[in-house]
Design a protein around this motif. Structure first.
Motif, mmCIF file in Angstrom:
data_model
loop_
_atom_site.group_PDB
_atom_site.id
_atom_site.type_symbol
_atom_site.label_atom_id
_atom_site.label_comp_id
_atom_site.label_asym_id
_atom_site.label_seq_id
_atom_site.Cartn_x
_atom_site.Cartn_y
_atom_site.Cartn_z
ATOM 1 N N ALA A 1 0.815 -1.206 0.000
ATOM 2 C CA ALA A 1 0.000 0.000 0.000
ATOM 3 C C ALA A 1 0.852 1.259 0.000
ATOM 4 C CB ALA A 1 -0.925 0.002 1.215
ATOM 5 N N ALA A 2 2.121 1.089 0.383
ATOM 6 C CA ALA A 2 3.019 2.239 0.400
ATOM 7 C C ALA A 2 3.328 2.715 -1.019
ATOM 8 C CB ALA A 2 4.310 1.877 1.128
ATOM 9 N N ILE A 3 3.271 1.771 -1.961
ATOM 10 C CA ILE A 3 3.552 2.129 -3.354
ATOM 11 C C ILE A 3 2.299 2.773 -3.944
ATOM 12 C CG2 ILE A 3 4.252 1.216 -5.602
ATOM 13 C CD1 ILE A 3 5.299 -1.251 -4.053
ATOM 14 N N PRO A 4 2.417 3.882 -4.632
ATOM 15 C CA PRO A 4 1.219 4.493 -5.217
ATOM 16 C C PRO A 4 0.533 3.533 -6.187
ATOM 17 C CG PRO A 4 3.148 5.904 -5.478
ATOM 18 C CD PRO A 4 3.623 4.634 -4.880
ATOM 19 N N ARG A 5 -0.757 3.654 -6.260
ATOM 20 C CA ARG A 5 -1.561 2.716 -7.014
ATOM 21 C C ARG A 5 -1.088 2.576 -8.467
ATOM 22 N NH1 ARG A 5 -6.328 2.365 -10.117
ATOM 23 N NH2 ARG A 5 -7.039 0.231 -9.842
ATOM 24 N N GLU A 6 -0.786 3.723 -9.101
ATOM 25 C CA GLU A 6 -0.464 3.679 -10.531
ATOM 26 C C GLU A 6 0.809 2.882 -10.796
ATOM 27 O OE1 GLU A 6 -0.606 7.033 -8.937
ATOM 28 O OE2 GLU A 6 -2.685 6.327 -8.916
ATOM 29 N N GLU A 7 1.649 2.767 -9.767
ATOM 30 C CA GLU A 7 2.907 2.071 -10.011
ATOM 31 C C GLU A 7 2.805 0.580 -9.745
ATOM 32 O OE1 GLU A 7 5.877 4.183 -7.757
ATOM 33 O OE2 GLU A 7 5.052 6.080 -8.520
ATOM 34 N N ARG A 8 1.669 0.162 -9.192
ATOM 35 C CA ARG A 8 1.526 -1.264 -8.906
ATOM 36 C C ARG A 8 1.068 -1.994 -10.166
ATOM 37 N NH1 ARG A 8 -2.537 -1.316 -4.350
ATOM 38 N NH2 ARG A 8 -2.206 0.867 -3.818
ATOM 39 N N PRO A 9 1.499 -3.253 -10.331
ATOM 40 C CA PRO A 9 1.092 -3.972 -11.537
ATOM 41 C C PRO A 9 -0.413 -4.272 -11.537
ATOM 42 C CG PRO A 9 2.336 -5.403 -10.055
ATOM 43 C CD PRO A 9 2.414 -4.036 -9.476
ATOM 44 N N VAL A 10 -0.978 -4.240 -12.755
ATOM 45 C CA VAL A 10 -2.393 -4.605 -12.916
ATOM 46 C C VAL A 10 -2.481 -6.122 -12.939
ATOM 47 C CG1 VAL A 10 -4.347 -4.528 -14.472
ATOM 48 C CG2 VAL A 10 -2.900 -2.519 -14.203
ATOM 49 N N VAL A 11 -3.333 -6.701 -12.090
ATOM 50 C CA VAL A 11 -3.438 -8.163 -12.084
ATOM 51 C C VAL A 11 -4.676 -8.652 -12.838
ATOM 52 C CG1 VAL A 11 -2.072 -8.614 -10.029
ATOM 53 C CG2 VAL A 11 -4.494 -8.047 -9.789
ATOM 54 N N ASP B 1 -10.018 -2.109 -13.763
ATOM 55 C CA ASP B 1 -8.787 -2.861 -13.549
ATOM 56 C C ASP B 1 -8.557 -3.043 -12.058
ATOM 57 O OD1 ASP B 1 -8.154 -0.324 -12.899
ATOM 58 O OD2 ASP B 1 -6.386 -0.161 -14.161
ATOM 59 N N LEU B 2 -7.811 -4.075 -11.763
ATOM 60 C CA LEU B 2 -7.547 -4.433 -10.372
ATOM 61 C C LEU B 2 -6.037 -4.523 -10.254
ATOM 62 C CD1 LEU B 2 -8.720 -5.532 -7.646
ATOM 63 C CD2 LEU B 2 -8.566 -7.801 -8.650
ATOM 64 N N ARG B 3 -5.495 -3.816 -9.284
ATOM 65 C CA ARG B 3 -4.036 -3.840 -9.147
ATOM 66 C C ARG B 3 -3.628 -4.624 -7.923
ATOM 67 N NH1 ARG B 3 -1.363 0.468 -12.431
ATOM 68 N NH2 ARG B 3 -3.077 1.271 -13.679
ATOM 69 N N GLU B 4 -2.380 -5.018 -7.933
ATOM 70 C CA GLU B 4 -1.865 -5.853 -6.855
ATOM 71 C C GLU B 4 -2.141 -5.218 -5.492
ATOM 72 O OE1 GLU B 4 2.052 -7.277 -7.741
ATOM 73 O OE2 GLU B 4 2.433 -7.659 -5.619
ATOM 74 N N GLY B 5 -2.539 -6.055 -4.539
ATOM 75 C CA GLY B 5 -2.680 -5.600 -3.170
ATOM 76 C C GLY B 5 -3.897 -4.753 -2.893
ATOM 77 N N GLU B 6 -4.860 -4.698 -3.815
ATOM 78 C CA GLU B 6 -6.033 -3.876 -3.524
ATOM 79 C C GLU B 6 -7.317 -4.697 -3.639
ATOM 80 O OE1 GLU B 6 -6.332 -0.690 -6.320
ATOM 81 O OE2 GLU B 6 -7.125 -1.965 -7.901
#
Ligand code: SF4
Ligand code: SF4
Lengths: 703, 327
Positions: free
Chosen positions: A362-372, A406-411
């Motif tokens: 969650a520390a990484i901003p959403r846009e930088e997390r990979p889309v799963v 879209d759904l990103r990692e960790g969300e």
């Protein structure tokens, strides 16, 4: 031990001079079963006055419905009933069927839960209501039919005379429940017992039905006994409350007393385990560990003791009586209620709350997390056919019409909406891992339409699934170990490794690794759902689809499973696609939310944005229909009640599909309305990570 | 509704046609009427056998499709050919249908009614004495082959007659041959003949239906709508009849109609044992006697019955379940 001394009615609709219409005293019901005597109700007392609403809350098996059926004299003959049920001045227990049937439906009437099965399928709705009229009063057929139409009109069924000739299966769930209420008030009853009248209905319909119930009460001046497992609903409806546990009242008082100053640990637990729409996300719920006791051979002492953190020695020896607290009309069955009162203890003081969990990602901003998981312009339609021998197509149901997210990692992304909005179809389309009719589904970078058999299997590994009803999704003939190992075996995991993994999985979901050889039915509902979660985790997926994962569970058990899901997400870096209809829960678990309506996403964005400042009138209506477990706030809340029901997906309205029910459409100037009729709104940004498909979202405060 | 029934009718008609064709082809290719003549002593000359067979359109030297075409041509004109004895099939069939109907119409209705009654009682009094008793009755009856049941009934009647010193129940035929008397005496005589075979069928049918009805009724007894009916003030008995039984009868109606259709040709044992010359008996005799035309005619009849039964079932279903009507 009567629970009604000095009723604190919200609105003093009655004078104290008028005595109670229904008095129940020391009611006890037992059944003999193969395992021994089942004491379903163990001493229940209450009274209700005209115009008063008494709420009875409790989990399944706590005796709330049985006690209502006992009042009506509708229990099977195998039930043993003792105590007293007085209606006006007449004792009802012991009356024979002809005597009771003169009171049923006239003096006391009942609204049942599932109104599809509660209506006889082969008679029209109107005929069944007319029958209720004719049983009790000399009326001609015509008059009774006219009265039935009047009643249907009263409960808000449009075109009542015509609809009266429809059969129950032609009504929607909400309409059936209205019709059920119409039938219950057909003879101006003095008491209406409503047994879970809004369970299984969508929030907006629930709000409508509760309104109808209020109208019905005003029309008849009846006393209402409302039974539900949903504590939240009670806050805005009931005057007084009985919280039941293990066959008897655990706490009795006015709604304010019970909600704002609970004196019994079980009530505290229930309140703490409720996710709230008006609370900030992230804080874990207070789980009540364990499960309600079996009512066969109940051990001595307080029945809640095994689950109670405040338990002391005397608790397991002496069952506490239902005694007054400092307020004489507020009763609690707990040895330590004085201490709870003195310390003003809240749920979080009594029950251990797990520390909040924050996924490292969650520390990484959403846009930088990979889309799963990515869904683009997904379309799905079903042909609607008629005819037995020669099927012909009479129309097309557009179940999904261009759904993208879209759904990103960790969300966690939650899909919400009424039944028929397309949530489940979306999930099924994703899980099919096949080429969609139009649009695309991309799981971890792989397009489902291009998958080969082997890559499809790979992809399936990455996609876990937890269904609503664990007892239906777990094979009852397989021991838990095999259930968990099945997927591992299918993916060629070696035997020794399988065994190790199964133990690991059980530990992960908080179950004893020694339970591998037990069968699903030996576990409680909450534990079964934990097993289902463990199964979903077996192959280390990246994404888990949770389809209403806790809605089949009892309230006190839900919180534990929700906390577990939150912990797993943080620890394992999972992404959840969460399908749910309980918006309070969605508020609690989701990071982002997509609101669906008739096969479209009408609003999507960060949960704080969408729930905090909803831009689409539909979202606003949904949110306003959710009951808050807070009587004070409920009283001052303004509700947007949506008129009518979801339009048919066969033939959606032109332009904006929500316009037939849209309160904003009605509120804006006529020249603006034209745009809603002509032009299908597309999603427009409403701020950071927030889209809404409404032409007039800026004017939302008018709606 | 009418369109719905019409569509169903067309569907059934297609089925009847297929069944008829298959029935004829099967009978014509597997039965061997020639053997009837070959066994005679002295054997008739082959030419005359051929002539007789050709005359009856059952000569195996004619290609089967050709025979079928001839037969079909007759059927379309209402001519089912002749029996191996040379009689018109239609005449005999008319007589036999009458016999079967006299025996089975009453028995079916009584059997159905009794079965429903027994099933309902069993369900309402579940696990009590009457339930156990009716369950026992139906299982014993179901486990008893019909011919055994018939023979037992015959023995029972024998005892009864002996005890009474006069013949109360007859167990052969439809009526006492050659009996003269007033219409009243004739009617009594017919009833005396009718009781035993009817009883045999009624018992078997009732046992069969009662199990289904009991289950259907049990489903309904646990249903929410029955509770609702009581909650609005209906007495238990009223609720059971008006809401419970009505709903529980829906699946039975279909069942009953089909069962009746099958029974008309399926009461072979009862007809044989009690000496009633109905369709069932005829069919078995025809198969034994290699009587191709009769077997084919009975097949047509059976198929037509299924059509009638199907239509009846649909009508009954529509009458009981109004939801069908609006489809
Ligand atoms: S009596 Fe004891 S165990 Fe029961 S609720 Fe009170 S403190 Fe808990
Ligand atoms: S576009 Fe118009 S009808 Fe649709 S939601 Fe917005 S205001 Fe309502």
């Amino acid at each position: 031990m009567t629970a009604g001394a000095g009723a604190t009615a919200r609105e003093p609709t009655t004078t104290d001079a008028a005595g109670p219409v229904l008095q129940v005293a020391d009611l006890a019901v037992s059944f003999s079963t193969e395992r021994g005597l089942l004491r379903a109700v163990r001493g229940m007392s209450y009274e209700v006055r005209s115009g008063e609403v008494l709420g009875i809350v409790g989990e399944s098996g706590c005796g709330k419905s049985v006690s209502a059926l006992a009042v009506m004299g509708l229990l099977p003959t195998s039930a043993r009933v003792s105590g007293s049920v007085r209606f006006r001045d007449r004792e009802l227990l012991g009356l024979d069927d002809p005597q009771l049937s003169a009171i049923r439906g006239k003096g006391i009437s009942m609204v049942f839960q599932d109104p599809l099965s509660a209506f006889t399928p082969v008679y029209t709705v109107g005929a069944q209501i007319a029958e209720a009229v004719r049983v009790h009063t000399e009326t001609s057929r015509d008059q009774a039919a006219r009265r039935a139409a009047e009643l249907l009109d009263l409960v808000g069924i449009p075109d009542a005379t015509r609809r009266a000739r429809a059969f129950p299966h032609e009504f929607s769930g909400g309409m059936r429940q209205r019709a059920m209420i119409a039938m219950a008030i057909a003879n101006d009853p003095e008491v209406i017992i409503a047994d879970e009248p809004t369970t299984a209905l969508d929030v907006t319909i629930q709000a409508q039905v509760l309104d109808v119930l209020r109208t019905a009460q005003q029309a008849t001046g009846a006393a209402i006994v409302m039974i539900t497992h949903d504590l939240g609903v009670m806050a805005g409806v009931a005057d007084r409350l009985i919280v039941m546990y293990a066959g008897r009242p655990a706490e009795v008082g006015s709604v304010d007393q019970v909600f704002h100053a609970p004196r019994m640990p079980y009530t505290l637990g229930l309140l703490g385990s409720l996710p709230r729409l008006d609370a900030a996300a992230g804080q874990p719920l207070t789980p009540v560990e364990g499960a309600p006791p079996s009512l066969v051979a109940l051990p001595p002492g307080c029945p809640f003791a095994p689950r109670c953190p405040l338990q002391v020695g005397v608790c397991v020896e002496v069952e506490p009586g239902l005694d007054p607290t400092s307020a004489s009309d507020h009763l609690a069955a707990c040895h330590r209620s004085d201490e709870i009162e003195a310390g003003a203890l809240g749920p979080a003081d009594v029950f251990p709350v797990p520390p909040p969990v924050e996924p490292p990602i969650a520390a990484i901003p959403r846009e930088e997390r990979p889309v799963v998981l990515e869904v683009r312009e997904l379309v799905k339609s079903f042909p609607l056919t008629r005819g037995a021998l020669l099927r012909r197509r009479v129309g097309t149901i557009h179940a999904l019409d261009g759904v993208s997210f879209d759904l990103r990692e960790g969300e966690t992304l939650a899909l919400v909406g009424e039944s028929g909005s397309g949530k489940t179809t979306t999930v099924n389309e994703i899980l099919a891992l096949a080429a969609p009719m139009a649009g695309s589904v991309v799981v971890l970078g792989r397009e489902t339409s291009t998958l080969e058999t082997s890559t499809r299997k790979e992809t399936r590994r990455d996609l876990g699934m937890v269904f609503q009803d664990p007892s239906a999704s777990l094979d009852p003939r397989m021991p838990v170990g095999d259930i968990l190992a099945e997927g591992l075996r299918a993916h060629g995991v070696a035997k020794g490794q399988r065994r190790r993994r199964v133990g690991e999985l059980l530990g992960l979901v908080g179950l004893d690794a020694g339970h591998v050889s037990r069968y699903p039915h030996e576990f409680s509902g909450g534990q079964q759902q934990r097993i289902a979660i463990a199964r979903a985790l077996a192959l280390d997926p990246k994404v888990i689809v949770l389809d209403e994962p806790v809605s089949a569970l009892d309230v006190s058990i839900r919180a534990g499973v929700v906390n577990l899901l939150q912990r797993l997400k943080a620890e394992l870096g999972l992404a959840y696609l969460f399908v749910g209809h309980d918006l309070s829960l969605v508020r609690h678990v989701a990071d982002r939310v997509a609101v669906m309506h008739l096969g479209r996403i009408v609003e999507i964005g960060a949960v704080e944005r969408v729930f905090g400042d909803a831009a689409h009138p539909y979202t606003r209506a949904l949110l306003s229909a959710v009951p808050l477990p807070d009587p004070r706030r409920e009283r001052v809340r303004r509700r947007i009640v949506l008129e009518g029901e979801l339009p048919s997906p066969l033939d959606p309205p032109s332009g904006c599909r929500f316009r037939t029910r849209c309160p904003l459409f009605v509120a804006v100037e006529p020249e603006r309305r034209q745009r809603c009729v002509d032009e299908d709104p597309m999603g427009r940004p409403q701020g950071e990570d927030h889209l809404a498909a409404c032409h007039h979202a800026e004017l939302r405060n008018r709606g | 509704m009418v369109r719905f029934l019409l569509r169903r009718f067309v569907g059934y008609l297609v089925l009847v046609l297929i069944a008829t064709c298959l029935g004829y082809l099967l009978a014509a290719s597997s039965l061997d009427p020639r053997s009837n003549f070959e066994g005679r002593n002295p054997p008739p000359p082959p030419e005359s056998v051929d002539r007789v067979l050709s005359d009856l359109n059952i000569n195996d030297k004619t290609p089967v499709l050709e025979r079928f075409a001839t037969w079909m041509g007759g059927v379309v004109r209402g001519d089912f050919g002749r029996t191996i004895g040379g009689e018109p099939v239609l005449d005999e069939m008319g007589r036999r249908i009458g016999v079967s109907l006299r025996l089975l119409l009453l028995a079916s209705i009584l059997g159905g009614a009794l079965g429903v009654l027994v099933g309902v009682v069993g369900a309402v009094k579940q696990y009590r004495f009457s339930d156990h008793a009716t369950t026992l009755f139906s299982f014993v009856t179901l486990a008893t082959p019909v011919f055994l049941l018939a023979v037992l009934l015959k023995l029972g009647a024998l005892q009864l007659n002996r005890a009474a010193g006069t013949t109360i129940l007859y167990y052969t035929g439809e009526a006492t041959p050659g009996l003269q008397g007033s219409w009243w005496q004739l009617a009594v005589d017919r009833v005396q003949h009718l009781v035993l075979p009817t009883l045999a069928i009624v018992l078997a049918q009732a046992a069969f239906y009662s199990r289904y009805q009991r289950n259907a009724m049990l489903d309904v007894l646990g249903s929410d709508f029955l509770r609702t009916a009581q909650a609005k003030g209906l007495r238990r008995r009223q609720a059971l009849l008006k809401h419970g039984l009505r709903t529980a009868l829906i699946p039975m109606a279909t069942f009953f109609a089909y069962q009746f259709g099958l029974l008309l040709t399926g009461a072979t044992f009862v007809e044989k044992i009690f000496g009633w010359h109905g369709m069932g008996e005829w069919f078995v005799d025809a198969v034994n006697g290699n009587d191709v035309n009769v077997v084919a005619a009975v097949t047509v009849f059976a198929a037509a019955l299924v059509l009638v039964a199907g239509m009846l079932a649909d009508l009954a279903h529509a009458a009981l379940d109004p939801r069908v009507r609006i489809r």
